[in-house]
Design an enzyme around this catalytic site. Sequence first.
Site, mmCIF file in Angstrom:
data_model
loop_
_atom_site.group_PDB
_atom_site.id
_atom_site.type_symbol
_atom_site.label_atom_id
_atom_site.label_comp_id
_atom_site.label_asym_id
_atom_site.label_seq_id
_atom_site.Cartn_x
_atom_site.Cartn_y
_atom_site.Cartn_z
ATOM 1 N N TYR A 102 68.197 5.701 102.969
ATOM 2 C CA TYR A 102 67.932 6.117 104.355
ATOM 3 C C TYR A 102 69.202 5.974 105.197
ATOM 4 O O TYR A 102 69.581 6.861 105.953
ATOM 5 C CB TYR A 102 66.803 5.233 104.889
ATOM 6 C CG TYR A 102 66.332 5.484 106.285
ATOM 7 C CD1 TYR A 102 65.195 6.255 106.528
ATOM 8 C CD2 TYR A 102 66.971 4.916 107.378
ATOM 9 C CE1 TYR A 102 64.730 6.461 107.813
ATOM 10 C CE2 TYR A 102 66.516 5.112 108.660
ATOM 11 C CZ TYR A 102 65.387 5.886 108.869
ATOM 12 O OH TYR A 102 64.934 6.085 110.145
ATOM 13 N N HIS A 130 69.884 6.541 115.648
ATOM 14 C CA HIS A 130 70.870 7.512 115.234
ATOM 15 C C HIS A 130 70.957 8.737 116.141
ATOM 16 O O HIS A 130 71.667 9.704 115.794
ATOM 17 C CB HIS A 130 70.557 7.972 113.803
ATOM 18 C CG HIS A 130 69.289 8.800 113.723
ATOM 19 N ND1 HIS A 130 69.279 10.044 113.169
ATOM 20 C CD2 HIS A 130 68.047 8.587 114.184
ATOM 21 C CE1 HIS A 130 68.066 10.560 113.235
ATOM 22 N NE2 HIS A 130 67.307 9.679 113.846
HETATM 23 FE FE1 FEO Z 1 65.155 9.888 114.300
HETATM 24 FE FE2 FEO Z 1 62.469 8.854 112.465
HETATM 25 O O1 FEO Z 1 63.424 9.925 113.664
#
Ligand code: FEO
Length: 407
Positions: free
Chosen positions: A192, A145
């Site tokens: 998530y 991401h």
């Molecule tokens: Fe983008 Fe789990 O860090």
Amino acid sequence: MLTPIATDIYAVGHIDWAVRDFHGYETDRGTTYNSYLLQFEKTAVIDGVKAPFAADWLGTLCQQTSLDKIDYIVANHAEPDHSGALPALVAAAPQATVVCNKKTQDFLTGYYDTSAWRFQLVKTGDTLALGAGKTLKFIEIPLVHWPDSMATYLVEEQFLFCNDAFGEHYATNLRFDDENPLSTLIFEAKSYYANIVNPYSKRVAAVLAQLANVPIRMICPSHGVIWRKNLDAILGAYQNWANQRVQPKVMVLYDSMWHRTATMAEAIMEGVAEVSGVTCKVMPARAITENALATEMLDTAAVALGSSTLNQQMMPMMAARLCYIQGLNFPGRAAFAFGSHGWGKGGPELLDAKIDELKWTRLCPPVLAKFEPTPEVLATCRQSGRALAEKALELAAASGYQKTCID
Ligand code: FEO
């Protein structure tokens, strides 16, 4: 915690049982920062842990290897939950080469003094031989991401070390998916995805297409469990989410000053309930969390937005909730606004304008009540709820949603 996951391959990350606030994300079940140790002719560590757990991480690595034997430290992503402890490992293993892409190098150099680090830059398709017939292959997955995000594929074993992708915030000493309740894992993966990954869904869909031709026996993410059995479940769920597929679900999200708008919300819910095959979730803005809202929004087809008027504005909690939802980007929902006002106006009208900003489709003009909603207004609420439910059925049928174990 050291867990063998295959011959000469170990999970060596840290289980964070205590974390409840992960940069604003509520982690009711804690999380894990997964790191992996590969011991072939060359020794490689893939990804790290958060800074406070550096000593624990190095201790776990030392249970299985001497740190001066580490040849490579693969950094798939620079965000500090995975890179925070890298300076400690590089200091303890200065002979190791940090393998990452150019963006990750730039980000790491922004966070830490990397002047003494030995870097090897890689890009999609590059390989790294670990000896004993084992090869790492790198696949950049930008914006899944962060711009630097990368996956590392162990070719001969068909293991995908995919960092944040396919992860969930879930603390467990049982490191494999089949040792945990699948419905809990998919729900946490959904939460998530909705709260972290959703803005980049187009990129995720492209990555899923890219991975379609890659044989994968094990998915080893950087949070949560290692997927060795239910790969179809997590990959199928990601297909739904990445492609913004929705279910025949209506959400009534509202805030109310003197319960008049709440009464209208109930009437809308009653209207939705008259349409077979559609579920309705009433979400009073002050009674829910942002995370729960985003998780619910991920597969919801249609939304009724309600607010009283406060100082010619919508209720502040509605503004906060919609700010969060707008940032996460859930386009294509059907919606209408509603609300009660007294001697001032503005709340429902501002919600109505917000429908355009959210890139949603307006089903009808705002449904308004002055002070107490009259029977006629409540009848309009029920009728609008029915219409929204019909639209939800239509949108869900067009989206091609495939049911998961949590539906
Ligand atoms: Fe983008 Fe789990 O860090």
